[in-house]
Write an enzyme that holds these catalytic residues in place. Structure first.
Site, PDB file in Angstrom:
ATOM      1  N   ALA A  16       0.852  -1.191   0.000  1.00 38.00           N
ATOM      2  CA  ALA A  16       0.000   0.000   0.000  1.00 38.00           C
ATOM      3  C   ALA A  16       0.887   1.239   0.000  1.00 38.00           C
ATOM      4  O   ALA A  16       2.114   1.132  -0.018  1.00 38.00           O
ATOM      5  CB  ALA A  16      -0.894  -0.016   1.239  1.00 38.00           C
ATOM      6  N   LYS A  17       0.233   2.375   0.071  1.00 30.98           N
ATOM      7  CA  LYS A  17       0.971   3.650  -0.015  1.00 30.98           C
ATOM      8  C   LYS A  17       2.079   3.747   1.024  1.00 30.98           C
ATOM      9  O   LYS A  17       3.109   4.345   0.796  1.00 30.98           O
ATOM     10  CB  LYS A  17       0.000   4.819   0.174  1.00 30.98           C
ATOM     11  CG  LYS A  17      -0.898   5.046  -1.022  1.00 30.98           C
ATOM     12  CD  LYS A  17      -1.217   6.532  -1.178  1.00 30.98           C
ATOM     13  CE  LYS A  17      -2.100   6.786  -2.384  1.00 30.98           C
ATOM     14  NZ  LYS A  17      -3.519   6.588  -2.088  1.00 30.98           N
ATOM     15  N   ARG A  18       1.850   3.123   2.216  1.00 36.75           N
ATOM     16  CA  ARG A  18       2.862   3.247   3.269  1.00 36.75           C
ATOM     17  C   ARG A  18       4.210   2.636   2.858  1.00 36.75           C
ATOM     18  O   ARG A  18       5.228   2.908   3.470  1.00 36.75           O
ATOM     19  CB  ARG A  18       2.369   2.583   4.567  1.00 36.75           C
ATOM     20  CG  ARG A  18       2.077   1.108   4.424  1.00 36.75           C
ATOM     21  CD  ARG A  18       1.625   0.463   5.720  1.00 36.75           C
ATOM     22  NE  ARG A  18       0.935  -0.781   5.435  1.00 36.75           N
ATOM     23  CZ  ARG A  18      -0.385  -0.907   5.350  1.00 36.75           C
ATOM     24  NH1 ARG A  18      -1.168   0.117   5.582  1.00 36.75           N
ATOM     25  NH2 ARG A  18      -0.937  -2.071   5.048  1.00 36.75           N
ATOM     26  N   HIS A  19       4.208   1.806   1.816  1.00 32.74           N
ATOM     27  CA  HIS A  19       5.461   1.205   1.369  1.00 32.74           C
ATOM     28  C   HIS A  19       6.146   2.040   0.294  1.00 32.74           C
ATOM     29  O   HIS A  19       7.014   1.556  -0.424  1.00 32.74           O
ATOM     30  CB  HIS A  19       5.209  -0.214   0.856  1.00 32.74           C
ATOM     31  CG  HIS A  19       4.651  -1.109   1.907  1.00 32.74           C
ATOM     32  ND1 HIS A  19       3.355  -1.567   1.880  1.00 32.74           N
ATOM     33  CD2 HIS A  19       5.194  -1.579   3.055  1.00 32.74           C
ATOM     34  CE1 HIS A  19       3.136  -2.301   2.962  1.00 32.74           C
ATOM     35  NE2 HIS A  19       4.224  -2.312   3.688  1.00 32.74           N
ATOM     36  N   GLY A  20       5.734   3.285   0.184  1.00 31.44           N
ATOM     37  CA  GLY A  20       6.321   4.136  -0.841  1.00 31.44           C
ATOM     38  C   GLY A  20       5.518   3.998  -2.120  1.00 31.44           C
ATOM     39  O   GLY A  20       4.445   3.399  -2.133  1.00 31.44           O
TER      40      GLY A  20
END
Ligand code: GLU
Length: 354
Positions: free
Chosen positions: A282-286
């Site tokens: 998801a977005k939290r992984h860049g």
């Protein structure tokens, strides 16, 4: 309702492998992206694996845009997804000329299914709110996103006229739920199937989800109904997708049976691609969007190569073209556990940036 979001100028990709897709068997699979955002590496892995399985085995490939969840659909995303898939080297056979079936273009097949279910007592209108459904469950399961719909909330079985009830309910109509059929004595599951990766599944849907939503009060079919109806009318015999949808297969099989549709497809649910922290990509992984790497100048072969590496098809990260990917593909090599997208993977991809 949304009109054609798939530009007709999409290149015909049919020459790529000969047509229809060099289909040599009666099997049909589908690629079914939801235009809720850009494709990330996890989606690309699933579509590439599905495509390679099809091209190796001579299955025809249907392209279907699943855009019925209008609260999440993003303008322009469908066209971008098709362009990304094509850039990766993926092609498909139906509906032809590089186009796509778009669910929102015609709701009539889903309405027809609702009429049949409602007339047979297999579906009922349900105006209960989410809070009311939640309150009916005495002890919600730990960590459950959605509480199951309690059986005692189901009204007495009867037949309904779908259009008449929708008309009376006013703009948008009402929610409709599927009445999960009673099991035969001694049977402890509602649906069973043998997944090519996850193995035999016996699902107690009455307990895990309960009577699920078929039609929403925005006057639209639910994902479960739309997928079952479309997989049937597109003649899909092979469903390949991420294993976040493993438990949806049971609901879809129940709908196949309730609607007298067949043959039922076989299922291959691929373990998801996760971030290095073990959480869903998801977005939290860049920024793991395929288009972002493409914009940096990373060639498709690098992304396909990383996906081949994840799939155990090559021993080290290296560029792999889509044709080579087909040749290398071997479902039995795919890890049976989730794949992790690591910072090393990201660095390796970025080393190709121009
Ligand atoms: N449209 C769904 C998704 O993008 C896939 C549905 C399916 O394969 O059944 O997650």
């Amino acid at each position: 309702m949304q009109q054609c979001i798939v530009p007709a100028i999409m290149l015909a990709n049919l020459e790529h492998h000969g047509l229809p897709g060099g289909a040599t068997s009666a099997e049909v699979t589908r690629l079914a992206p939801s235009p809720t955002g850009a494709l990330h590496l996890g989606n690309a892995r699933t579509f590439l694996a599905n495509w390679a399985m099809a091209r190796r085995s001579g299955w025809r490939i249907v392209m279907r845009i699943e855009d019925l969840d209008t609260t999440r659909t993003k303008p322009g995303a469908a066209a971008e997804i098709l362009s990304t898939l094509r850039w990766l080297g993926i092609d498909w056979d139906l509906p032809g000329r590089g186009g796509a079936y778009v669910q929102s273009h015609d709701l009539e097949p889903y309405r027809a299914a609702m009429r049949r279910l409602a007339a047979g007592g297999g579906a009922y209108p349900c105006a209960l709110t989410r809070t009311q459904v939640e309150q009916a469950v005495s002890a919600p399961q730990e960590g459950a996103h959605d509480v199951p719909f309690s059986r005692h909330l189901r009204p007495e079985p009867r037949e309904y006229d779908f259009d008449a009830v929708q008309g009376e309910a006013g703009p948008g109509g009402t929610n409709w739920r599927f009445a999960i059929p009673d099991r035969a004595p001694g049977v402890s599951f509602d649906a069973a199937f043998d997944d090519a990766i996850a193995g035999v599944q016996r699902l107690d849907l009455a307990q895990s989800v309960g009577d699920f939503v078929l039609w929403t009060k925005r006057d639209q079919p639910s994902y479960q109904l739309a997928v079952a109806v479309d997989d049937h009318r597109h003649g899909v015999t092979r469903v390949v997708r991420g294993d976040d949808l493993l438990d949806s297969a049971g609901r879809q099989l129940l709908l196949y049976r309730a609607l007298g549709m067949g043959p039922e497809p076989s299922y291959t649910h691929l373990p998801l691609v996760l971030g290095a922290d073990g959480r869903r990509l998801a977005k939290r992984h860049g920024d793991t969007r395929v288009e972002s790497y493409r914009a940096l100048g990373v060639p498709a072969e690098a992304l396909v190569g990383l996906i081949a590496f994840w799939g155990g098809l090559v021993n080290e990260r290296r560029a792999v073209g889509s044709t080579e990917f087909i040749d290398l593909f071997d479902l039995s090599r795919l890890p049976r556990t989730p794949v992790h997208f690591t910072p090393e993977d990201d660095q390796w991809l970025r080393s190709f940036a121009r």
